[in-house]
Scaffold this active site. Structure first.
Site, PDB file in Angstrom:
ATOM      1  N   ASP A 227     -13.726  -0.711 -50.785  1.00 13.96           N
ATOM      2  CA  ASP A 227     -13.152   0.512 -50.235  1.00 13.96           C
ATOM      3  C   ASP A 227     -13.791   1.698 -50.929  1.00 13.96           C
ATOM      4  O   ASP A 227     -13.863   1.746 -52.162  1.00 13.96           O
ATOM      5  CB  ASP A 227     -11.630   0.547 -50.437  1.00 13.96           C
ATOM      6  CG  ASP A 227     -11.011   1.806 -49.879  1.00 13.96           C
ATOM      7  OD1 ASP A 227     -10.920   1.924 -48.640  1.00 13.96           O
ATOM      8  OD2 ASP A 227     -10.623   2.672 -50.678  1.00 13.96           O
ATOM      9  N   GLU A 329     -16.485  -0.762 -45.022  1.00 16.76           N
ATOM     10  CA  GLU A 329     -15.946  -0.058 -43.859  1.00 16.76           C
ATOM     11  C   GLU A 329     -17.019   0.827 -43.245  1.00 16.76           C
ATOM     12  O   GLU A 329     -17.946   1.278 -43.930  1.00 16.76           O
ATOM     13  CB  GLU A 329     -14.726   0.779 -44.261  1.00 16.76           C
ATOM     14  CG  GLU A 329     -14.957   1.667 -45.455  1.00 16.76           C
ATOM     15  CD  GLU A 329     -13.682   2.296 -45.962  1.00 16.76           C
ATOM     16  OE1 GLU A 329     -12.695   2.322 -45.205  1.00 16.76           O
ATOM     17  OE2 GLU A 329     -13.666   2.770 -47.116  1.00 16.76           O
ATOM     18  N   ASP A 416      -5.991   2.372 -52.342  1.00 17.97           N
ATOM     19  CA  ASP A 416      -7.378   1.918 -52.253  1.00 17.97           C
ATOM     20  C   ASP A 416      -7.486   0.410 -52.446  1.00 17.97           C
ATOM     21  O   ASP A 416      -8.297  -0.254 -51.787  1.00 17.97           O
ATOM     22  CB  ASP A 416      -8.231   2.645 -53.296  1.00 17.97           C
ATOM     23  CG  ASP A 416      -8.260   4.152 -53.061  1.00 17.97           C
ATOM     24  OD1 ASP A 416      -8.096   4.567 -51.894  1.00 17.97           O
ATOM     25  OD2 ASP A 416      -8.443   4.898 -54.042  1.00 17.97           O
TER      26      ASP A 416
END
Length: 486
Positions: A227, A329, A416
């Site tokens: 992340d 991501e 997170d």
């Protein structure tokens, strides 16, 4: 179609070295970069003139076959016209290598081709505008593809066409060893100048047998999710599918640390004799002190970029070497910074300072280098708003909420870390050798994209030396109907 296909078992990699040129060599490099800019601007002027002339003739009712002959936009067509005109438009052309002019023509051909394809819906992404003229303050760059291009055996000098042998600030042993062993071949060399005034040379090379180093250990955690954030304590949060936090890389925030110095230098420059007279509203010759202040501003920005680049390279190399599957991501960073104005300038600066989009770009080629697999989650996958315990979504989660509290199962976890766990679980089907369906497992949502394709031509890893030559030109000496303004 690509001009060059990378052989199986090889990859294209760039080696970047800081140069220490003499004053004569620095002037020669600046002259080559200026020649590239001149060729680009001169041919762009000619292209615009021909397009305007043809548009005017159409307005007069002249038949299509009687119009002024169109000018081809491919690199060979532009080079042919340039060679016919260079004697009278640039009588000083023999002073520089032909590669300098080819650099400017190549950038023009790419820009015109991208604009044409974008106009006709053949190019994905944001709309591309028509080519612009390059100013004297544009980034100086020149690319050499032919001539004497080599790394000297003493490992402290490089040789370029017409410029000669230039000393480097750092050792070139990493590239020299590969060339001596026959596992690397230089394809081209690109010389550019950064904002601090320092010159760099990037060698684009074809490297064979690029694998994970023997001394690099493999972690027991095969699958990890990454992340990306902008907070000082969490640039990268790495976690496993079972909820174990593997690493947390702090953000360097180098630009934020340099803000005080930048404010001082920029205010000083505003008080000095700059290139623009606000009273007469005309251009003027700047003072030497203004130039010196601008050089210090450039060095400050270059140092901040170097610190950021060092942290990102070390973190991504460790991820690609130690883990088998890395899930990241997909962020639309340009869209995140597009709107908001003054009220979110702090967030926009933090996004730029963290360079969150660089993480995926670096992992794309490093995963191919070291035999790992990169999985990219869908752009709309709600990794932060999904509970890692029960899979329930929390749509009202805001950026100010740093702790995720599930309304269903009551789990309380760092925001997170929760997102990294959800991302890691997307990599479990990939580790099993198959792509899982969207919304499978405890993380409901869209699927993920596997990005383990082999390197394409021009994928210069590391500090990229150049862009690939992908010219699909349907012109045969003259521009096609899509190659000119309607």
């Amino acid at each position: 179609m690509a001009r060059f296909e990378v052989p199986d078992g090889s990859t294209v990699q760039a080696y970047r070295f800081a140069l220490d040129p003499t004053p004569v060599q620095a002037r020669a490099l600046a002259s080559h970069a200026g020649a590239a800019r001149f060729a680009h601007n001169h041919m762009l002027t000619l292209v615009k003139a021909v397009m305007d002339q043809r548009a005017a003739e159409r307005s007069y009712g002249i038949a299509e076959e009687e119009l002024t002959p169109a000018l081809g936009w491919s690199l060979p067509a532009l080079r042919k016209v340039w060679n016919q005109r260079k004697t009278f438009c640039a009588p000083w052309w023999p002073e520089n290598s032909k590669e300098a002019y080819n650099t400017g023509l190549d950038s023009l051909a790419r820009g015109l081709d991208a604009w044409s394809r974008s106009r006709h819906g053949l190019r994905s992404g944001k709309a591309v505008g028509f080519g612009r003229f390059k100013t004297a303050r544009a980034r100086r760059s020149v690319r050499f593809t032919t001539g004497t291009i080599r790394v000297e055996p003493d490992r402290h000098h490089v040789t370029l066409p017409r410029v000669g042998t230039i000393r480097t600030h750092e050792s070139t042993r990493k590239l020299a060893r590969r060339i001596e062993a026959g596992t690397a071949r230089i394809l081209s060399a690109t010389v550019n100048q950064d904002s601090s005034g320092r010159w760099y040379c990037s060698f684009q090379t074809l490297v064979t047998a690029k694998t994970r180093p023997a001394h690099a250990p493999r972690s027991s955690q095969r699958i990890v999710g990454v992340d990306v954030g902008v907070r000082a304590d969490g640039l990268l949060v790495v976690a496993t599918p079972d909820g174990c936090e593997v690493a947390r890389v702090p953000a360097p925030r180098s630009l934020s640390a340099a803000q005080r110095r930048l404010r001082m230098l920029q205010r000083r420059a505003a008080r000095q004799h700059g290139p623009y007279d606000p009273v007469a509203q005309t251009k003027r010759r700047p003072s030497k002190r203004w130039r010196a202040t601008q050089a210090r501003i450039g060095k400050t920005h270059a140092h901040a970029a170097a610190v950021r680049r060092d942290v990102l390279h070390k973190a991504t190399t460790s991820l690609a070497q130690q883990h088998q599957v890395v899930v990241v991501e997909t962020l639309n960073v340009a869209g995140m910074r597009a709107k908001g104005g003054v009220r979110k300038r702090g967030l926009n600066r933090a996004l730029a300072d963290a360079a969150v989009a660089e993480v995926r770009r670096l992992l794309e080629y490093k995963s191919r280098w070291y035999g790992s697999e990169l999985v990219a989650a869908d752009r709309f996958y709600p990794s932060s708003k999904t509970c890692s315990g029960c899979g329930r979504r929390k749509p009202n989660l805001t950026l100010a909420d740093r702790v995720f509290e599930c309304d269903g199962c009551g789990v309380r976890i760092d925001r997170d870390l929760n997102a990294a766990i959800n991302l890691a679980r997307l990599g479990e089907p990939a580790d099993a050798g198959e792509q899982g369906p969207a919304g499978s497992g405890p993380v409901a949502g869209r699927g993920a994209t596997r990005e383990t394709d082999p390197a394409k031509a021009g994928d210069a890893a590391g500090d990229e030396a150049s862009t690939p030559h992908h010219h699909q030109v349907d012109q045969t000496g003259t521009a096609s109907p899509q190659g000119e303004a309607a």
